[in-house]
Design a protein around this motif. Structure first.
Motif, short mmCIF file in Angstrom:
data_model
loop_
_atom_site.label_atom_id
_atom_site.label_comp_id
_atom_site.label_asym_id
_atom_site.label_seq_id
_atom_site.Cartn_x
_atom_site.Cartn_y
_atom_site.Cartn_z
N THR A 1 0.99 -1.16 0.10
CA THR A 1 0.03 0.08 0.07
C THR A 1 0.77 1.25 -0.10
OG1 THR A 1 -0.22 0.01 2.43
CG2 THR A 1 -1.85 -1.11 1.18
N TYR B 1 -4.75 3.02 0.69
CA TYR B 1 -5.87 2.34 1.60
C TYR B 1 -7.07 2.23 0.46
CZ TYR B 1 -3.44 3.94 5.45
OH TYR B 1 -2.58 4.11 6.83
N LEU C 1 -6.95 -1.58 -1.05
CA LEU C 1 -7.46 -2.52 0.02
C LEU C 1 -9.05 -2.61 -0.71
CD1 LEU C 1 -6.20 -1.32 3.19
CD2 LEU C 1 -5.24 -3.18 1.82
N LYS C 2 -9.49 -1.71 -1.09
CA LYS C 2 -11.08 -1.94 -1.62
C LYS C 2 -11.11 -2.46 -3.28
CE LYS C 2 -12.72 1.69 1.40
NZ LYS C 2 -13.47 3.03 1.25
N LEU D 1 -8.95 -6.30 -3.72
CA LEU D 1 -9.10 -7.34 -3.05
C LEU D 1 -10.59 -7.77 -3.23
CD1 LEU D 1 -7.14 -6.60 0.25
CD2 LEU D 1 -6.35 -7.66 -1.92
N ILE E 1 -0.54 -8.69 2.05
CA ILE E 1 -0.91 -7.27 2.01
C ILE E 1 0.02 -6.57 3.23
CG2 ILE E 1 -2.49 -5.52 2.26
CD1 ILE E 1 -3.74 -8.78 1.44
N GLU F 1 -11.19 -3.08 6.40
CA GLU F 1 -11.79 -3.02 4.89
C GLU F 1 -11.23 -4.23 4.16
OE1 GLU F 1 -14.07 -1.10 3.57
OE2 GLU F 1 -14.23 0.76 4.59
N GLY F 2 -10.01 -4.36 4.38
CA GLY F 2 -9.51 -5.50 3.54
C GLY F 2 -9.70 -6.83 4.02
N TYR F 3 -9.71 -6.91 5.26
CA TYR F 3 -10.19 -8.31 5.71
C TYR F 3 -11.63 -8.75 5.47
CZ TYR F 3 -10.56 -12.23 9.16
OH TYR F 3 -10.85 -13.61 9.70
N ARG G 1 -13.01 -8.08 3.03
CA ARG G 1 -13.11 -8.65 1.29
C ARG G 1 -12.24 -9.89 1.17
NH1 ARG G 1 -13.97 -3.29 1.49
NH2 ARG G 1 -14.93 -2.13 -0.03
N PHE H 1 -2.44 -10.14 6.25
CA PHE H 1 -2.19 -8.63 6.28
C PHE H 1 -0.98 -8.49 7.27
CE2 PHE H 1 -6.36 -9.38 4.71
CZ PHE H 1 -6.56 -8.33 4.01
#
Length: 280
Positions: A41, A145, A148-149, A152, A161, A182-184, A186, A192
């Motif tokens: 990121t 950030y 991450l949306k 993923l 990540i 947010e990443g988790y 998805r 992470f």
């Protein structure tokens, strides 16, 4: 703000910890044949000249990678990381230091993919130049950030990540928790890895509390401090928080941290720790 340049700090004790953990995670992911995604990121410039103006001004690498480089009893856990440093330094000297994107590039396989994001106007062109011939890599000058949306989950449903912001603002400590959440949401099976500096212990305690409140399980915390906690300005240590760590990582770091502490902190100050924020 975007004033932070990692070239001033490349190869310091925090980089040694961060890139050791990164290398061990990538090595573990490669134990399965199925390809995976590496998403960075806050990728930085990628390569850092240790004789350059920035690194020479601070000299932080002299108390980091330079001390490790001089040892002849390297533990096996350091082998993947040190192989990356050697790949940039063909001679006996230590001229370049690889940032996290180059660590990943060296260790990833042909079928694995890299997503690299950097927003800084000076560092992004350097990163782009470094990877322009690597067909595995996709680069973006964007908010990390948001990736991450946007990126993923990966098609392979496997990945690491790395979240490594500059922490220029206090709000970064909350932003990283939101980013992981947010990443988790998805990509719940992804690994992470979050790097953080220890400047004020209370900030870390709040961040850990916020992570606990997410309800995410299997969060491992690894820390290496070179000085005792202080309320004065300056970083006393750093840590890695890993969601869904490979099963060997906890023991690997328990075995390795005493050696790293002895080499990086001859005075014996500070501390090391490996603990679970939330277990299974």
């Amino acid at each position: 703000m975007l004033s932070y340049r990692h070239s001033f700090h490349a190869g310091n004790h925090a980089d040694v910890l961060k890139h050791t953990v990164q290398s061990l995670i990538i090595t573990a992911l490669k134990e399965k044949e199925k390809p995976f995604l590496y998403l960075d990121t806050h990728a930085g410039a990628g390569r850092y000249l240790l004789s350059g103006e920035h690194a020479e001004r601070t000299g932080e690498y002299l108390e980091g990678i330079a001390r490790v480089w001089q040892q002849d009893d390297l533990p096996e856990e350091l082998a993947p990381y040190i192989s990356c440093v050697k790949a940039l330094n063909r001679g006996p000297g230590l001229r370049y230091y690889p940032g996290s994107p180059l660590i990943a590039r060296h260790l990833l396989r042909e079928d694995d993919k890299l997503e690299l994001t950097e927003l800084h106007s000076s560092d992004f062109p350097l990163l782009r130049s470094e990877f322009q011939k690597d067909s595995r890599a996709r680069l973006a000058r964007a908010d990390g950030y948001q990736q991450l949306k946007a990126r993923l989950p990966p098609p392979s449903r496997r990945g690491l990540i790395l979240i490594d912001p500059p922490y220029e603002m206090k709000s970064d400590y909350q932003a990283v928790v939101k980013g992981i959440q947010e990443g988790y949401r998805r990509f719940g099976t992804g690994v992470f890895a979050l790097w953080y500096p220890v400047v004020l212990r209370q900030q870390i305690k709040r961040m850990v509390h916020d992570l606990e409140a997410t309800g995410i399980r299997r969060i491992l915390q690894i820390e290496l401090a070179v000085r005792p906690d202080s309320d004065r300005f300056g970083m006393t240590g750093s840590g890695m928080i890993v969601v869904n760590p490979p099963w060997k990582l906890e023991q690997q770091m328990r075995d390795l941290l005493p050696w790293l502490h002895r080499v990086l902190v001859p005075a014996g100050t500070g501390h090391t720790s490996v603990s679970w924020i939330t277990p299974e």
